[in-house]
Scaffold this active site. Structure first.
Site, PDB file in Angstrom:
ATOM      1  CG  ASP A 101      -1.791   1.222   1.342  1.00  0.00           C
ATOM      2  OD1 ASP A 101      -2.274   1.685   0.282  1.00  0.00           O
ATOM      3  OD2 ASP A 101      -2.012   1.739   2.450  1.00  0.00           O
ATOM      4  CB  SER A 102       0.175   4.770  -0.694  1.00  0.00           C
ATOM      5  OG  SER A 102      -1.026   4.799   0.051  1.00  0.00           O
ATOM      6  CE1 TYR A 156       2.791   5.604  -3.189  1.00  0.00           C
ATOM      7  CE2 TYR A 156       1.656   3.805  -4.310  1.00  0.00           C
ATOM      8  CZ  TYR A 156       2.791   4.301  -3.677  1.00  0.00           C
ATOM      9  OH  TYR A 156       3.889   3.494  -3.543  1.00  0.00           O
ATOM     10  N   GLY A 157      -2.891   9.049  -3.640  1.00  0.00           N
ATOM     11  CA  GLY A 157      -4.197   9.422  -4.202  1.00  0.00           C
ATOM     12  C   GLY A 157      -4.277  10.820  -4.778  1.00  0.00           C
ATOM     13  CB  CYS A 203      -3.270   0.789  -2.474  1.00  0.00           C
ATOM     14  SG  CYS A 203      -3.253   2.538  -2.866  1.00  0.00           S
ATOM     15  CB  THR A 208      -4.769   5.121  -5.080  1.00  0.00           C
ATOM     16  OG1 THR A 208      -5.509   5.773  -4.057  1.00  0.00           O
ATOM     17  CG2 THR A 208      -4.283   6.110  -6.092  1.00  0.00           C
ATOM     18  CD  GLU A 268      -0.880   6.653   6.620  1.00  0.00           C
ATOM     19  OE1 GLU A 268       0.251   6.745   7.090  1.00  0.00           O
ATOM     20  OE2 GLU A 268      -1.237   5.696   5.897  1.00  0.00           O
ATOM     21  CB  CYS A 299      -9.529   4.658   0.422  1.00  0.00           C
ATOM     22  SG  CYS A 299      -7.962   5.085   1.193  1.00  0.00           S
ATOM     23  CB  THR A 300      -6.817  -0.163   2.116  1.00  0.00           C
ATOM     24  OG1 THR A 300      -5.734   0.653   1.635  1.00  0.00           O
ATOM     25  CG2 THR A 300      -7.218  -1.149   1.046  1.00  0.00           C
ATOM     26  CG  HIS A 301      -5.538   4.990   4.643  1.00  0.00           C
ATOM     27  ND1 HIS A 301      -4.904   4.437   3.570  1.00  0.00           N
ATOM     28  CD2 HIS A 301      -4.570   5.572   5.391  1.00  0.00           C
ATOM     29  CE1 HIS A 301      -3.609   4.689   3.650  1.00  0.00           C
ATOM     30  NE2 HIS A 301      -3.384   5.373   4.752  1.00  0.00           N
TER      31      HIS A 301
HETATM   32  N1  DGL Z   1      -4.524   3.368   0.923  1.00  0.00           N
HETATM   33  C1  DGL Z   1      -4.676   4.266  -0.212  1.00  0.00           C
HETATM   34  C2  DGL Z   1      -5.869   3.812  -1.026  1.00  0.00           C
HETATM   35  O1  DGL Z   1      -6.477   2.816  -0.739  1.00  0.00           O
HETATM   36  C3  DGL Z   1      -4.945   5.693   0.150  1.00  0.00           C
HETATM   37  C4  DGL Z   1      -3.862   6.548   0.606  1.00  0.00           C
HETATM   38  C5  DGL Z   1      -3.204   7.337  -0.473  1.00  0.00           C
HETATM   39  O2  DGL Z   1      -3.718   8.344  -0.973  1.00  0.00           O
HETATM   40  O3  DGL Z   1      -2.104   6.948  -0.783  1.00  0.00           O
HETATM   41  O4  DGL Z   1      -6.240   4.456  -1.981  1.00  0.00           O
END
Ligand code: DGL
Length: 274
Positions: free
Chosen positions: A10-11, A42-43, A73, A75, A151, A185-187
């Protein structure tokens, strides 16, 4: 039978929500996790940059002799599915399994999607949903502010910063009367209790971690590649300072983290742009 580990990246640390589900479902599997904490988020980045980072992250995991790779992720899964499918081991992301679960869950055909800006811009979830049923009414909203919230661990059900932000982002879904919301989004599963409070029990939340872990289990079963004798050992790698990793990782994983975390030097990741 295949005792090599499952690779997950993941990012940042959001992908640990997928690891949590993998360990619940397949406690006999070892996992190598890479969180690109030096380059998160990353997003907000361009498609070209996200695709390049995807190649580098996957190459790092391939160097760890993994049997399959999960892009945990939203994204990466949305922007670079072709990069994933060109790898030398089976690799997939969160979009397809999560969209399939949402399509199965909705009763009124009105489905919401939250993700990063790049995920929403890609139209990935909406495309899968409409392929399953062109009549689905889909509303997608980018929620970039959720990533730093998570985060930083500002996710408590009474958090006075998170609650107004969630209310603001959820407004469109109330207006659209969705009965199902994809946490794309996995967050975001970590904000699920607040989101559920704001939307009420009439809305079903679809957690990409759970659906993606099930897809991985099915894939390994079909390929006769499950492990029979591993102990569910995790190795964690990040691309920035590891201090504080254990504390935040515990929130994502829902268990204490005793394992050491290693830092990956930037030149160990770099591939020529091509
Ligand atoms: N975990 C990333 C996702 O699922 C989001 C965080 C990011 O923007 O990098 O898209």
């Amino acid at each position: 039978m295949d005792r090599r580990p499952i690779g997950v990246f993941d990012s940042g640390l959001g992908g640990l929500t997928v690891v949590r589900r993998l360990l619940e479902l397949m406690p006999q599997e070892d996992i190598v996790y890479f969180g690109d904490t030096g380059r998160v988020p990353y997003g907000t980045r361009s498609e070209e940059t996200i695709r390049h980072y995807t190649s580098e992250d996957a190459a790092f995991l391939l160097g760890k002799n993994v049997k399959c790779i999960i892009a945990a992720c939203g994204t990466v899964s949305s922007v670079a599915p072709d990069v994933l499918s060109s790898l030398s081991v089976p690799a997939f992301g969160v979009v397809e399994p999560t969209a399939a679960a949402a399509a199965a869950a909705t009763k009124n055909g009105r489905i919401g999607i939250i993700g990063t800006a790049a995920t929403v811009r890609s139209g990935s979830f909406a495309r899968y949903l409409r392929r399953m049923d062109p009549a689905f009414n889909v509303t997608a909203v980018a929620c970039p502010m959720f990533v730093p919230l998570v985060e930083n661990g500002w996710i408590g059900p009474d958090d006075d910063v998170a609650i107004p932000m969630v209310r603001r982002y959820m407004q469109s879904f109330k207006e659209a009367q969705v009965d199902t919301l994809i946490l794309g989004c996995t967050h975001f599963p970590l904000l699920a209790p607040i989101i559920q409070n704001v939307l009420g029990d009439v809305v079903t939340l679809i957690d990409s971690g759970k659906e993606t872990a099930s897809r991985c289990a099915a894939l390994l079963r079909d390929q006769d590649a499950l492990s029979d004798g591993n102990a569910g050992h995790c190795r964690f790698y990040v691309s920035d300072r590891p201090e504080g990793f254990a504390h935040v990782a515990e929130i994502f994983l829902g268990r204490s983290v005793q394992e050491a975390v290693e830092t990956v030097a930037p030149d160990a990741l770099t591939l020529e742009r091509g």
